[in-house]
Design a protein around this motif. Sequence first.
Motif, mmCIF file in Angstrom:
data_model
loop_
_atom_site.group_PDB
_atom_site.id
_atom_site.type_symbol
_atom_site.label_atom_id
_atom_site.label_comp_id
_atom_site.label_asym_id
_atom_site.label_seq_id
_atom_site.Cartn_x
_atom_site.Cartn_y
_atom_site.Cartn_z
ATOM 1 N N ALA A 127 46.082 49.148 45.002
ATOM 2 C CA ALA A 127 45.770 47.849 44.410
ATOM 3 C C ALA A 127 45.806 48.007 42.904
ATOM 4 O O ALA A 127 45.409 49.047 42.368
ATOM 5 C CB ALA A 127 44.392 47.357 44.864
ATOM 6 N N TYR A 128 46.283 46.976 42.242
ATOM 7 C CA TYR A 128 46.277 46.932 40.784
ATOM 8 C C TYR A 128 45.199 45.939 40.387
ATOM 9 O O TYR A 128 45.282 44.748 40.725
ATOM 10 C CB TYR A 128 47.648 46.499 40.264
ATOM 11 N N LEU A 129 44.164 46.420 39.706
ATOM 12 C CA LEU A 129 43.058 45.572 39.265
ATOM 13 C C LEU A 129 43.241 45.264 37.792
ATOM 14 O O LEU A 129 43.154 46.159 36.948
ATOM 15 C CB LEU A 129 41.719 46.283 39.504
ATOM 16 N N ASN A 130 43.494 43.997 37.494
ATOM 17 C CA ASN A 130 43.726 43.591 36.113
ATOM 18 C C ASN A 130 42.423 43.117 35.477
ATOM 19 O O ASN A 130 41.845 42.108 35.884
ATOM 20 C CB ASN A 130 44.746 42.455 36.072
ATOM 21 N N LEU A 131 41.963 43.862 34.480
ATOM 22 C CA LEU A 131 40.783 43.491 33.713
ATOM 23 C C LEU A 131 41.255 43.000 32.351
ATOM 24 O O LEU A 131 41.566 43.789 31.456
ATOM 25 C CB LEU A 131 39.841 44.688 33.538
ATOM 26 N N GLY A 132 41.347 41.698 32.212
ATOM 27 C CA GLY A 132 41.771 41.099 30.962
ATOM 28 C C GLY A 132 40.840 39.966 30.611
ATOM 29 O O GLY A 132 39.630 40.062 30.811
ATOM 30 N N THR A 133 41.390 38.872 30.106
ATOM 31 C CA THR A 133 40.568 37.690 29.872
ATOM 32 C C THR A 133 39.917 37.254 31.175
ATOM 33 O O THR A 133 38.748 36.876 31.224
ATOM 34 C CB THR A 133 41.416 36.550 29.298
ATOM 35 N N GLY A 134 40.683 37.303 32.260
ATOM 36 C CA GLY A 134 40.169 37.070 33.605
ATOM 37 C C GLY A 134 40.306 38.328 34.433
ATOM 38 O O GLY A 134 40.684 39.390 33.930
ATOM 39 N N VAL A 135 40.008 38.202 35.716
ATOM 40 C CA VAL A 135 40.062 39.356 36.622
ATOM 41 C C VAL A 135 40.817 38.955 37.882
ATOM 42 O O VAL A 135 40.513 37.924 38.495
ATOM 43 C CB VAL A 135 38.645 39.840 37.000
ATOM 44 N N ALA A 136 41.809 39.747 38.254
ATOM 45 C CA ALA A 136 42.552 39.512 39.489
ATOM 46 C C ALA A 136 43.174 40.831 39.915
ATOM 47 O O ALA A 136 43.180 41.808 39.156
ATOM 48 C CB ALA A 136 43.625 38.443 39.300
ATOM 49 N N ALA A 137 43.692 40.864 41.127
ATOM 50 C CA ALA A 137 44.305 42.092 41.631
ATOM 51 C C ALA A 137 45.574 41.764 42.394
ATOM 52 O O ALA A 137 45.764 40.647 42.890
ATOM 53 C CB ALA A 137 43.333 42.843 42.539
ATOM 54 N N GLY A 138 46.450 42.735 42.457
ATOM 55 C CA GLY A 138 47.634 42.677 43.305
ATOM 56 C C GLY A 138 47.611 43.869 44.231
ATOM 57 O O GLY A 138 47.147 44.950 43.856
ATOM 58 N N ILE A 139 48.094 43.686 45.444
ATOM 59 C CA ILE A 139 48.019 44.728 46.472
ATOM 60 C C ILE A 139 49.428 45.075 46.925
ATOM 61 O O ILE A 139 50.238 44.183 47.212
ATOM 62 C CB ILE A 139 47.171 44.246 47.667
ATOM 63 N N THR A 152 46.995 33.938 47.716
ATOM 64 C CA THR A 152 45.769 34.221 46.966
ATOM 65 C C THR A 152 45.195 35.613 47.247
ATOM 66 O O THR A 152 44.108 35.925 46.777
ATOM 67 C CB THR A 152 44.689 33.167 47.269
ATOM 68 N N ALA A 153 45.911 36.447 47.992
ATOM 69 C CA ALA A 153 45.421 37.806 48.229
ATOM 70 C C ALA A 153 45.211 38.520 46.900
ATOM 71 O O ALA A 153 46.068 38.490 46.023
ATOM 72 C CB ALA A 153 46.412 38.581 49.089
ATOM 73 N N GLY A 154 44.062 39.149 46.733
ATOM 74 C CA GLY A 154 43.762 39.878 45.508
ATOM 75 C C GLY A 154 42.954 39.104 44.489
ATOM 76 O O GLY A 154 42.637 39.628 43.422
ATOM 77 N N GLU A 155 42.573 37.858 44.780
ATOM 78 C CA GLU A 155 41.788 37.072 43.814
ATOM 79 C C GLU A 155 40.315 37.501 43.847
ATOM 80 O O GLU A 155 39.416 36.700 44.099
ATOM 81 C CB GLU A 155 41.925 35.573 44.102
ATOM 82 N N VAL A 156 40.096 38.772 43.578
ATOM 83 C CA VAL A 156 38.742 39.322 43.655
ATOM 84 C C VAL A 156 37.846 38.806 42.536
ATOM 85 O O VAL A 156 36.621 38.869 42.634
ATOM 86 C CB VAL A 156 38.767 40.866 43.626
ATOM 87 N N ALA A 224 32.258 46.613 41.550
ATOM 88 C CA ALA A 224 32.241 45.706 42.701
ATOM 89 C C ALA A 224 33.663 45.357 43.132
ATOM 90 O O ALA A 224 33.970 45.309 44.331
ATOM 91 C CB ALA A 224 31.457 44.441 42.362
ATOM 92 N N ALA A 225 34.549 45.107 42.164
ATOM 93 C CA ALA A 225 35.938 44.783 42.491
ATOM 94 C C ALA A 225 36.623 45.941 43.201
ATOM 95 O O ALA A 225 37.371 45.743 44.169
ATOM 96 C CB ALA A 225 36.697 44.412 41.218
ATOM 97 N N VAL A 226 36.378 47.163 42.736
ATOM 98 C CA VAL A 226 36.953 48.343 43.385
ATOM 99 C C VAL A 226 36.461 48.448 44.823
ATOM 100 O O VAL A 226 37.243 48.671 45.754
ATOM 101 C CB VAL A 226 36.621 49.619 42.593
ATOM 102 N N ARG A 227 35.150 48.279 45.032
ATOM 103 C CA ARG A 227 34.590 48.341 46.391
ATOM 104 C C ARG A 227 35.204 47.275 47.294
ATOM 105 O O ARG A 227 35.557 47.552 48.442
ATOM 106 C CB ARG A 227 33.075 48.161 46.361
ATOM 107 N N ILE A 228 35.332 46.053 46.770
ATOM 108 C CA ILE A 228 35.890 44.955 47.562
ATOM 109 C C ILE A 228 37.320 45.283 47.988
ATOM 110 O O ILE A 228 37.705 45.080 49.147
ATOM 111 C CB ILE A 228 35.853 43.643 46.754
ATOM 112 N N LEU A 229 38.117 45.792 47.061
ATOM 113 C CA LEU A 229 39.509 46.091 47.375
ATOM 114 C C LEU A 229 39.629 47.196 48.413
ATOM 115 O O LEU A 229 40.435 47.106 49.346
ATOM 116 C CB LEU A 229 40.258 46.469 46.090
ATOM 117 N N VAL A 230 38.828 48.241 48.276
ATOM 118 C CA VAL A 230 38.922 49.351 49.219
ATOM 119 C C VAL A 230 38.366 48.953 50.585
ATOM 120 O O VAL A 230 38.956 49.249 51.631
ATOM 121 C CB VAL A 230 38.198 50.595 48.674
ATOM 122 N N LEU A 231 37.238 48.253 50.596
ATOM 123 C CA LEU A 231 36.628 47.896 51.875
ATOM 124 C C LEU A 231 37.404 46.807 52.614
ATOM 125 O O LEU A 231 37.363 46.752 53.844
ATOM 126 C CB LEU A 231 35.186 47.430 51.657
#
Length: 315
Positions: A127-139, A152-156, A224-231
């Motif tokens: 997963a790619y977790l983007n920490l910028g102005t906002g937060v989102a991920a791509g899987i 919307t997959a990855g909208e953590v 929390a975002a890392v945990r959500i993506l892995v779990l």
Amino acid sequence: MRVGLDVGGTKTDAVAVTADGEIVARVRRATGWGDDAVIASILASVEALVQEGDFTAADLESVGVGIPGLVEAGTGRVLHAVNLGVESLDIAARAGAELNVPIAVENDVKAAALGAAALRGDGTSMAYLNLGTGVAAGIVADGRIWRGAHGTAGEVGHISVDPGGRLCGCGQRGCVETLCGGGALAKAWGRPGALPVRDIFDAADAGDPLASSLRADLARGAAAAVRILVLSVDVETVVIGGGLTALGDRLRTDIVEALRREADGSAFMRSLRLDERIELLPSGSPAAALGAALVAASDSATESAPVDKEIVTHG
């Protein structure tokens, strides 16, 4: 030659990639505001790449565009790209008419996920977790972006982890983004500065109580975002990118410590080794532009013959 563009709110990062995956040219240009200016920025970036890479427009096989906003699947239209002044723009039709090559359009974070996976090159799920102005991920799994049923997959960033927390722009309270999004942190900090999150870290190092609290929030939200993506999808690795990674080791250390601290009372969480499964994308990485090029190459290949993966011949 395949071209990929990462169209951001202030700049466009563009790369030219050969059929075997080698980046042979890269340019960065300012991005315009509004529909016409965004199209002009795309065309100008492609022209600059042609000159920089010393090839001709006739060598272009495909162009991929990664852009913030909601991308309608299969249409090349982007919606609600508010940072670009775009409400609805058919990029594929307008730019394609000028360039006369197939154009694929993808959400910028999803494109960056594909590019990061290609740069890592080991083929494992990530997963790619983007920490910028906002937060989102791509899987990315098995070489493909996982988009989900409605994209919307990855909208953590909009998963609430504290129902009594700060109000998020999405209308919920305590979303992950309110803890570790650069925009939310700058608002909570409330002090002028060109780089508010860096100012927060510096002030925290100097003992400022508000800065220390916000810095802890950032680590807690990212963890929390890392945990959500892995779990939720059990990816092998979470690659962290975005503007906040300019903080470097200070950011990574804070997230690692938060993951270890929050797993301390749970043998199950400790067994997941989350602190060992995160990486920071190197500063200045062309992941998003490369990913856009790969999306376009995959779409172009699919027109003639099916492909098993979006990460095609790279490395």
